[in-house]
Design an enzyme around this catalytic site. Structure first.
Site, PDB file in Angstrom:
ATOM      1  N   GLU A   1    -125.236   7.141 -12.440  1.00  0.00           N
ATOM      2  CA  GLU A   1    -124.807   6.138 -11.469  1.00  0.00           C
ATOM      3  C   GLU A   1    -124.849   6.671 -10.049  1.00  0.00           C
ATOM      4  O   GLU A   1    -124.507   7.827  -9.803  1.00  0.00           O
ATOM      5  CB  GLU A   1    -123.362   5.745 -11.729  1.00  0.00           C
ATOM      6  CG  GLU A   1    -123.113   5.264 -13.112  1.00  0.00           C
ATOM      7  CD  GLU A   1    -121.630   5.054 -13.379  1.00  0.00           C
ATOM      8  OE1 GLU A   1    -121.293   4.743 -14.512  1.00  0.00           O
ATOM      9  OE2 GLU A   1    -120.832   5.205 -12.448  1.00  0.00           O
TER      10      GLU A   1
ATOM     11  N   CYS B   1    -122.465   7.744  -2.980  1.00  0.00           N
ATOM     12  CA  CYS B   1    -121.789   8.588  -3.967  1.00  0.00           C
ATOM     13  C   CYS B   1    -122.789   8.952  -5.069  1.00  0.00           C
ATOM     14  O   CYS B   1    -123.347   8.061  -5.717  1.00  0.00           O
ATOM     15  CB  CYS B   1    -120.602   7.802  -4.535  1.00  0.00           C
ATOM     16  SG  CYS B   1    -119.720   8.672  -5.814  1.00  0.00           S
TER      17      CYS B   1
ATOM     18  N   CYS C   1    -119.373  14.628 -18.527  1.00  0.00           N
ATOM     19  CA  CYS C   1    -118.634  15.723 -17.882  1.00  0.00           C
ATOM     20  C   CYS C   1    -117.855  16.477 -18.957  1.00  0.00           C
ATOM     21  O   CYS C   1    -117.336  15.866 -19.896  1.00  0.00           O
ATOM     22  CB  CYS C   1    -117.676  15.182 -16.829  1.00  0.00           C
ATOM     23  SG  CYS C   1    -116.812  16.498 -15.926  1.00  0.00           S
TER      24      CYS C   1
ATOM     25  N   CYS D   1    -110.774  15.431 -18.057  1.00  0.00           N
ATOM     26  CA  CYS D   1    -109.602  14.821 -17.411  1.00  0.00           C
ATOM     27  C   CYS D   1    -109.267  13.526 -18.166  1.00  0.00           C
ATOM     28  O   CYS D   1    -110.169  12.716 -18.420  1.00  0.00           O
ATOM     29  CB  CYS D   1    -109.888  14.531 -15.942  1.00  0.00           C
ATOM     30  SG  CYS D   1    -110.455  15.974 -15.050  1.00  0.00           S
TER      31      CYS D   1
ATOM     32  N   CYS E   1    -110.338   9.784 -16.933  1.00  0.00           N
ATOM     33  CA  CYS E   1    -111.668   9.577 -16.352  1.00  0.00           C
ATOM     34  C   CYS E   1    -112.697   9.096 -17.372  1.00  0.00           C
ATOM     35  O   CYS E   1    -112.831   9.676 -18.452  1.00  0.00           O
ATOM     36  CB  CYS E   1    -112.122  10.883 -15.724  1.00  0.00           C
ATOM     37  SG  CYS E   1    -113.783  10.800 -15.047  1.00  0.00           S
TER      38      CYS E   1
ATOM     39  N   CYS F   1    -115.726   6.547 -11.320  1.00  0.00           N
ATOM     40  CA  CYS F   1    -116.819   7.349 -11.844  1.00  0.00           C
ATOM     41  C   CYS F   1    -117.037   7.157 -13.343  1.00  0.00           C
ATOM     42  O   CYS F   1    -116.123   7.143 -14.121  1.00  0.00           O
ATOM     43  CB  CYS F   1    -116.648   8.800 -11.424  1.00  0.00           C
ATOM     44  SG  CYS F   1    -115.501   9.836 -12.265  1.00  0.00           S
TER      45      CYS F   1
HETATM   46  N1  SAH Z   1    -115.801  15.942 -11.021  1.00  0.00           N
HETATM   47  C1  SAH Z   1    -115.522  15.869  -9.645  1.00  0.00           C
HETATM   48  C2  SAH Z   1    -116.287  14.771  -8.940  1.00  0.00           C
HETATM   49  C3  SAH Z   1    -116.441  13.472  -9.655  1.00  0.00           C
HETATM   50  S1  SAH Z   1    -114.985  12.541  -9.944  1.00  0.00           S
HETATM   51  C4  SAH Z   1    -114.041  15.720  -9.411  1.00  0.00           C
HETATM   52  O1  SAH Z   1    -113.320  15.526 -10.373  1.00  0.00           O
HETATM   53  O2  SAH Z   1    -113.634  15.860  -8.263  1.00  0.00           O
HETATM   54  C5  SAH Z   1    -114.702  11.801  -8.350  1.00  0.00           C
HETATM   55  C6  SAH Z   1    -113.281  11.361  -8.151  1.00  0.00           C
HETATM   56  O3  SAH Z   1    -113.001  10.161  -8.880  1.00  0.00           O
HETATM   57  C7  SAH Z   1    -112.278  12.388  -8.606  1.00  0.00           C
HETATM   58  O4  SAH Z   1    -111.268  12.568  -7.654  1.00  0.00           O
HETATM   59  C8  SAH Z   1    -111.752  11.733  -9.854  1.00  0.00           C
HETATM   60  O5  SAH Z   1    -110.526  12.252 -10.209  1.00  0.00           O
HETATM   61  C9  SAH Z   1    -111.741  10.291  -9.480  1.00  0.00           C
HETATM   62  N2  SAH Z   1    -111.582   9.364 -10.605  1.00  0.00           N
HETATM   63  C10 SAH Z   1    -111.969   9.535 -11.884  1.00  0.00           C
HETATM   64  N3  SAH Z   1    -111.618   8.470 -12.635  1.00  0.00           N
HETATM   65  C11 SAH Z   1    -110.969   7.610 -11.805  1.00  0.00           C
HETATM   66  C12 SAH Z   1    -110.348   6.350 -11.984  1.00  0.00           C
HETATM   67  N4  SAH Z   1    -110.355   5.740 -13.149  1.00  0.00           N
HETATM   68  N5  SAH Z   1    -109.773   5.752 -10.896  1.00  0.00           N
HETATM   69  C13 SAH Z   1    -109.786   6.351  -9.684  1.00  0.00           C
HETATM   70  N6  SAH Z   1    -110.363   7.543  -9.458  1.00  0.00           N
HETATM   71  C14 SAH Z   1    -110.949   8.183 -10.510  1.00  0.00           C
HETATM   72 FE1  SF4 Z   2    -115.164  15.346 -14.781  1.00  0.00          FE
HETATM   73 FE2  SF4 Z   2    -113.995  12.994 -14.326  1.00  0.00          FE
HETATM   74 FE3  SF4 Z   2    -112.536  15.225 -14.340  1.00  0.00          FE
HETATM   75 FE4  SF4 Z   2    -114.262  14.780 -12.310  1.00  0.00          FE
HETATM   76  S1  SF4 Z   2    -112.460  13.577 -12.826  1.00  0.00           S
HETATM   77  S2  SF4 Z   2    -113.977  16.692 -13.472  1.00  0.00           S
HETATM   78  S3  SF4 Z   2    -115.920  13.712 -13.434  1.00  0.00           S
HETATM   79  S4  SF4 Z   2    -113.660  14.374 -16.120  1.00  0.00           S
END
Ligand code: SAH
Ligand code: SF4
Length: 365
Positions: A84, A105, A112, A116, A119, A343
């Site tokens: 994406e 973006c 990944c 987390c 996510c 994301c």
């Molecule tokens: N892996 C990297 C970059 C990609 S995620 C990181 O974690 O920083 C980009 C951002 O989107 C991160 O801050 C992540 O925590 C956030 N993100 C992930 N899922 C989300 C959600 N459902 N709602 C809002 N932000 C989210």
């Molecule tokens: Fe990976 Fe999502 Fe955690 Fe970023 S927020 S490190 S994309 S699992």
């Protein structure tokens, strides 16, 4: 043999002696999309190039536009993996949307590995890293889209203002390809895009943050903090076990001292997980310590996950605790909520239902 920028070799063959290196800028300045279009090269050379190198390793399969100002491009790679890329338009007074500021973006991995819990990107684990060419290709697809869409784009090489590496994947877990891609994007023969307009977001891979601090190009750094104590952060971000706050914060400090730039702490607000006023106070102290900007992001709901965003009042109260003490803080009113802008969400949905209906497929070429 050094590979040509942005190109993915299909075979390891030596570049013929008469290769014109001046053509390196063709995919950029002239937006050449096939070798055939590089008419300053001889026909046999173009044929050899087409057999040897893949010029564009990604194709657009879906272009989803939200009711607000966010556009999402779903791209398919050679192995049918989906990634994406999001265009976020920031309307400004006095100029139409076509001339508004744009942030792009981009993704760095398919899936990944960081796990987390909130996510969508990490739900199915890591499929693979993207190559440098695949990372760069996302920006070229944005250029193609904008070239036909806006007059501003036609007048500029890169018709956007900022790049954030905040799409799918953990960028610092694919370090070499990331730096190679961003070096291409920055190069004069590439998009000539300033490193200071590129922000890399990480969940906190400490050794790679320290490595990034040594890079000659001064990228901006954003840290996905999401928990202001180890207790809270560890529950939602497994990486905190390997790199707890006592390791992460000094690494961020080193980075910001090296670059003399304010870094950003991202903090998703998730109801009853990290939205307590005590978390706000702890976050405020960390931000003051690091002279960091704080970006509060109300959680974007993910299908199948139980987490929710707090009420607006609660979001405001949280933000006020920071701003009252002079912390630079923004509370993001999520853009693109209606197109699953967070994301990994669009890909997740699409993989569940891989067969698109013809009407959903927007071919903008
Ligand atoms: N892996 C990297 C970059 C990609 S995620 C990181 O974690 O920083 C980009 C951002 O989107 C991160 O801050 C992540 O925590 C956030 N993100 C992930 N899922 C989300 C959600 N459902 N709602 C809002 N932000 C989210
Ligand atoms: Fe990976 Fe999502 Fe955690 Fe970023 S927020 S490190 S994309 S699992």
């Amino acid at each position: 043999m050094s590979l040509q920028p942005g190109l993915v070799p299909t075979e390891r063959e030596p570049i013929p002696k008469n290769f014109a290196f001046g053509t390196a800028n063709f995919p950029w300045t002239k937006r050449a999309r096939t070798w055939e279009q590089m008419t300053n090269l001889s026909k046999p050379l173009r044929a050899w190039l087409a057999e040897t190198f893949e010029l564009m390793p990604a194709s657009l399969v879906l272009n989803q536009q939200s009711a607000d100002v966010t556009d999402k491009l779903l791209l398919e790679l050679g192995d049918r993996s989906l990634i994406e890329t999001v265009i976020i338009r920031v309307p400004q007074d006095g100029v139409g949307l076509d001339h508004s500021r744009k942030t792009i973006c981009i993704s760095t991995q398919v899936g990944c590995a960081m796990g987390c819990v909130f996510c969508a990107s990490g739900l199915a684990g890591l499929k693979r890293d993207l190559s440098a060419g695949e990372i760069v290709a996302q920006l070229l697809h944005v250029c193609y889209r904008e070239d036909v869409r806006t007059p501003r784009a036609r007048a500029e090489l890169a018709s956007f203002d900022n790049i954030v590496v905040m799409g799918m994947g953990e960028p610092l877990a694919n370090y070499d390809a990331l730096i190679r891609a961003l070096t291409i994007v920055n190069a004069e023969w590439g998009l000539g895009f300033g490193a200071r307009r590129i922000t890399i977001s990480t969940s906190g891979l400490v050794p790679k943050i320290l490595k990034l601090a040594e890079e000659p190009l001064g990228f901006r750094l954003a840290i996905s903090l999401h928990g202001a104590t180890d207790e809270v952060r560890e529950k939602i971000m497994p990486i905190n076990k390997a790199f707890p706050l006592a390791k992460l914060i000094p690494a961020v400090q080193t980075f910001s001292e090296k670059h003399g730039r304010m870094i950003t702490l991202e903090f998703i607000l998730i109801e009853e997980v990290n939205d307590s006023l005590e978390q706000a106070e702890k976050l405020r102290d960390i931000a003051l310590d690091l002279h960091a900007h704080v970006n509060l992001i109300p959680y974007n709901t993910v299908e199948g996950l139980p987490w929710k965003r707090p009420s607006l009042t609660r979001q405001d109260r949280f933000a006020k605790i920071l701003s009252d003490r002079g912390v630079s803080v923004t509370l993001r009113r999520e853009k693109g909520h209606d197109i699953d802008a967070a994301c990994g969400q669009l890909r997740l949905k699409t993989e569940k239902d891989r067969e698109f209906t013809a009407s959903e497929v927007a071919n903008i070429e």
